[in-house]
Design a protein around this motif. Structure first.
Motif, PDB file in Angstrom:
ATOM      1  N   VAL A   1       0.804  -1.227   0.000  1.00  0.00           N
ATOM      2  CA  VAL A   1       0.000   0.000   0.000  1.00  0.00           C
ATOM      3  C   VAL A   1       0.838   1.279   0.000  1.00  0.00           C
ATOM      4  O   VAL A   1       0.509   2.231  -0.702  1.00  0.00           O
ATOM      5  CB  VAL A   1      -0.991   0.005   1.193  1.00  0.00           C
ATOM      6  N   THR A   2       1.913   1.296   0.783  1.00  0.00           N
ATOM      7  CA  THR A   2       2.640   2.561   0.942  1.00  0.00           C
ATOM      8  C   THR A   2       3.974   2.589   0.195  1.00  0.00           C
ATOM      9  O   THR A   2       4.797   3.474   0.423  1.00  0.00           O
ATOM     10  CB  THR A   2       2.880   2.860   2.439  1.00  0.00           C
TER      11      THR A   2
ATOM     12  N   PRO B   1       4.304   1.803  -3.621  1.00  0.00           N
ATOM     13  CA  PRO B   1       4.383   1.995  -5.082  1.00  0.00           C
ATOM     14  C   PRO B   1       4.867   3.385  -5.498  1.00  0.00           C
ATOM     15  O   PRO B   1       5.694   3.513  -6.404  1.00  0.00           O
ATOM     16  CB  PRO B   1       2.956   1.736  -5.580  1.00  0.00           C
ATOM     17  N   GLN B   2       4.378   4.419  -4.820  1.00  0.00           N
ATOM     18  CA  GLN B   2       4.773   5.779  -5.180  1.00  0.00           C
ATOM     19  C   GLN B   2       6.248   6.036  -4.873  1.00  0.00           C
ATOM     20  O   GLN B   2       6.891   6.865  -5.516  1.00  0.00           O
ATOM     21  CB  GLN B   2       3.887   6.805  -4.438  1.00  0.00           C
TER      22      GLN B   2
ATOM     23  N   ASP C   1       8.178   4.571  -7.739  1.00  0.00           N
ATOM     24  CA  ASP C   1       8.049   5.501  -8.870  1.00  0.00           C
ATOM     25  C   ASP C   1       9.033   6.655  -8.743  1.00  0.00           C
ATOM     26  O   ASP C   1       9.615   7.104  -9.735  1.00  0.00           O
ATOM     27  CB  ASP C   1       6.623   6.069  -8.933  1.00  0.00           C
TER      28      ASP C   1
ATOM     29  N   GLN D   1      -2.459  -3.491  -7.131  1.00  0.00           N
ATOM     30  CA  GLN D   1      -1.507  -3.014  -6.123  1.00  0.00           C
ATOM     31  C   GLN D   1      -0.542  -4.135  -5.697  1.00  0.00           C
ATOM     32  O   GLN D   1       0.657  -3.905  -5.548  1.00  0.00           O
ATOM     33  CB  GLN D   1      -2.271  -2.473  -4.909  1.00  0.00           C
TER      34      GLN D   1
ATOM     35  N   THR E   1       1.811  -4.755  -8.518  1.00  0.00           N
ATOM     36  CA  THR E   1       2.798  -3.683  -8.595  1.00  0.00           C
ATOM     37  C   THR E   1       3.946  -3.932  -7.611  1.00  0.00           C
ATOM     38  O   THR E   1       5.115  -3.717  -7.936  1.00  0.00           O
ATOM     39  CB  THR E   1       2.128  -2.312  -8.318  1.00  0.00           C
TER      40      THR E   1
ATOM     41  N   THR F   1       5.214   7.618   2.831  1.00  0.00           N
ATOM     42  CA  THR F   1       5.774   7.088   1.584  1.00  0.00           C
ATOM     43  C   THR F   1       6.988   7.886   1.090  1.00  0.00           C
ATOM     44  O   THR F   1       7.924   7.313   0.536  1.00  0.00           O
ATOM     45  CB  THR F   1       4.673   7.043   0.512  1.00  0.00           C
TER      46      THR F   1
END
Lengths: 197, 469
Positions: free
Chosen positions: B38-39, B41-42, B45, B85, B88, B149
């Protein structure tokens, strides 16, 4: 490579009040809306369950659904942002259009998350917060003036200084982020890593 | 006071500062980083955008827990966003070279349960994860705390985090715990005394003979909920209980390396002359089975007590939030909760889903059946806990009682995956948060210990578990 973020210096705008205490990050953005893998779009679900009923109809008396209240400053009760560490809470508030959150007390993780996303948490005294809620109650167009270089917040004839870490202040004013700073330390970090593995 | 005297927290923190600049937050080295779907993926990126790699892949471990179903885990996840998610996370771990205990893996489970059971969590470490309940790992004498994040990205990119050093608080509990009182009751009691923001800005050290007498599982429950009083984290000095728990675990030091490590870990004590910013003392004999009645974990009481009235509140400014909270819960000020019917019983979460928790539940329900008005979910914290429960025959006890034993995950703790409590329904839950909508929109949560939850499962209502012991 430096990642440029929105810069923050001063802001003068009306404010949106939510007078509840202990506004936790599950209220700001419920977990079922944390499934996105990007940072954008969370504003649509900001305060989702206070804003919409079970049929996804807007709840009329919630402040975000009341056109009387507008502006880029969100004012909340004591212990704002407690609970989950989800940065999505800061993203949602920012994405909705707020740039400042005012409270008499912030939870630690939320405060860091906000600062890391160009959202300024302003800690004021209980007395100042009460006066601010009262002023907005009387006149929803009350202008709140936030000056980061001077570290002051004011409205009507009220003015208060607020605290902010000098490093975080520089970051906000210049649009820097923490990784830029940490990446400049990779030599020292690498040495530490080797010495402690 | 000697200028060198330090608390354990200060020893660990100061020992991990790579760079300290006056006025700046410290650049703190992180020994162990846990990530979940949940915390993270960003954060990955962000690395891609900057064109950088993970600084040290061996210091990060991943699992899928928040967003996973607890039924049919061998099938693809039905809900598209949840599936995406988790996929990912899989893609990111592969691309960046990070160990992942994915769905189906024998080590998969709730991130704060698998770290300790795999021996990844060790005394003296700094540990972070994009999850506030990272404080759990403090039970081993480590400095462990939840991060956002952006900070997950910092750790992936540099193995460091920028963080201001918190103040220190010591919470000491002495005396013998009463019948039916377990570690969950201790922490709910403390939070009820100091409020949901009583330790904000502090790092807590739990001490005293009541804490020393606890197992590692029980200590983890206490440290887990440090965040519920606002603390940055909470730790307990390591001792033989800690070392015995760690010995032989998969990633823990083995043989002579373990013996050497124990010698180092034994030095993780607070110096005699060290000062804390705040010290609190509680008497274990005053603690009873606890339950929450409101919508933050500070709104708790002994199960035999009554909800306070507005007039009894310490601060009048809290009156509106208090009334709003009781209205949400459908409860009346000044009344008791004993005998209040419940609809769901949730036994699980990073707070109380370890093997010892399941044993406590089984001890109460063995040979009994659940009440017809309740649905009971038992969600083991990890595949290893699940396997152990089956080996001990606990699955049969639960099955015979009419409980549903499902597969590991965060489940109904946070209303993110399929497991949700329906609107208006009451759930007695061994999890950590009773916030509005936490277990699903309009759900109503009573936080309690595994023992109290087990008792409620049998009677179908809020019960004093001491009647069963």
């Amino acid at each position: 490579m430096t990642m440029s973020k929105d810069k923050f210096t001063t802001l003068k705008t009306s404010a949106v009040p939510i007078a509840s205490e202990n506004i936790d990050t599950d209220q700001i953005i419920p977990a079922r809306f944390l499934k996105a893998t990007t940072r954008e779009g969370f504003g649509d679900n900001l305060f989702r369950d206070w804003r919409y009923d079970g049929n996804n109809e807007p709840i009329k008396d919630f402040v975000l659904n009341d056109p009387t209240y507008t502006g880029k400053v969100l004012v909340g009760g004591k212990n704002f942002g407690c609970g989950s560490s989800r940065e999505h809470a800061a993203w949602a508030i920012y994405d909705y259009g707020f740039r400042v959150v005012v409270s008499s007390f912030f939870a630690d993780i939320f405060k860091n998350n906000a600062l890391n996303n160009g959202l300024l948490p302003v800690v004021v005294s209980d007395a100042f917060l009460k006066k601010l809620f009262d002023a907005i109650g009387k006149d929803p167009k009350t202008q709140v003036d936030v000056d980061l270089p001077e570290q002051t917040i004011s409205f009507n004839n009220e003015k208060e200084k607020f605290e902010i870490n000098i490093y975080k202040k520089e970051c906000l004013i210049n649009g820097y982020d923490d990784i830029d700073y940490l990446l400049s330390l990779t030599k020292e970090i690498g040495e530490y890593d080797v010495a402690h593995s | 006071m000697s200028s060198e005297a330090k608390t354990i927290f200060e020893k660990i923190w100061d020992g991990h500062v790579v760079k300290r600049v006056a006025g700046y937050p410290d650049a703190v080295f992180i020994d162990r980083h846990f990530i979940h779907e949940v915390t993270s993926p960003q954060a990955f990126d962000g690395l891609r955008k900057r064109g950088i790699k993970v600084f040290n892949t061996s210091r990060t471990t991943a699992t899928a827990d928040h967003n996973v179903p607890t039924k049919d885990q061998h099938l693809p996840i039905k809900e598209a966003l949840s599936r995406h998610q988790v996929e990912t996370l899989r893609t990111n771990c592969k691309e960046f070279g990070i160990d992942l205990y994915d769905l189906g893996h024998p080590y998969q489970g709730i991130v704060h349960i698998i770290g300790p059971e795999l021996g990844l969590t060790l005394p003296g470490m700094t540990i972070v994860c994009g999850d506030s309940h990272t404080s759990t790992h403090g039970a081993f004498g480590s400095v462990a705390f939840g991060i956002g994040t952006s900070e997950v990205e910092q750790v992936l990119a540099t193995q460091c985090i920028l963080q201001s050093k918190p103040k220190t608080m010591k919470i000491e509990i002495n005396g013998k715990l009463g019948k039916g009182v377990v570690s969950k009751d201790i922490i709910l009691y403390i939070i009820s005394k100091i409020s949901a923001s009583g330790a904000t800005g502090f790092f807590v050290e739990y001490a005293g003979d009541s804490i020393r007498a606890l197992s590692m599982e029980a200590r983890m429950t206490i440290c887990n909920m440090s965040i519920e009083m606002g603390a940055r984290g909470g730790l307990i000095a390591p001792d033989d209980t800690t070392f015995n728990y760690i010995k032989g675990r998969k990633f823990a030091p083995q043989g002579k390396a373990f013996d050497d490590a124990v010698e180092r870990w034994k030095k993780l004590v607070t110096d005699k002359d060290a000062k804390y910013d705040v010290e609190l003392n509680f008497d274990a004999s005053d603690i009873a089975p606890m339950i929450t009645y409101g919508t933050n974990p500070g709104m708790g009481m002994k199960v035999t007590d009554r909800i306070p009235t507005v007039a009894e509140l310490k601060e009048i400014s809290e009156a509106n939030s208090f009334k709003k909270s009781l209205e949400y819960m459908g409860l009346i000020e000044g009344t008791g909760l004993l005998g209040k019917p419940v609809d769901y019983v949730f036994i699980g979460s990073c707070t109380n889903a370890r093997i010892e928790d399941l044993r406590l539940v089984a001890q109460i329900v063995k040979g009994k059946k659940k009440a017809p008005n309740v649905e009971v979910w038992v969600i083991p914290g990890s595949k290893q806990v699940e396997a152990q429960a089956i080996e001990e025959g606990l699955d049969k006890v639960f099955h015979e009682a009419g409980f549903e034993l499902r597969s590991p995950g965060c489940s109904a703790c946070l209303g993110m995956n399929e497991d949700k409590v329906p609107p208006g329904k009451y759930c007695i839950s061994t999890s950590n948060r009773n916030f509005e909508g936490r277990q699903g929109p309009k759900s109503r949560t009573f936080l309690a210990s595994p023992l109290s939850a087990a008792a409620a499962a049998i009677t179908g209502k809020v019960t004093d578990v001491r009647e069963f012991i």
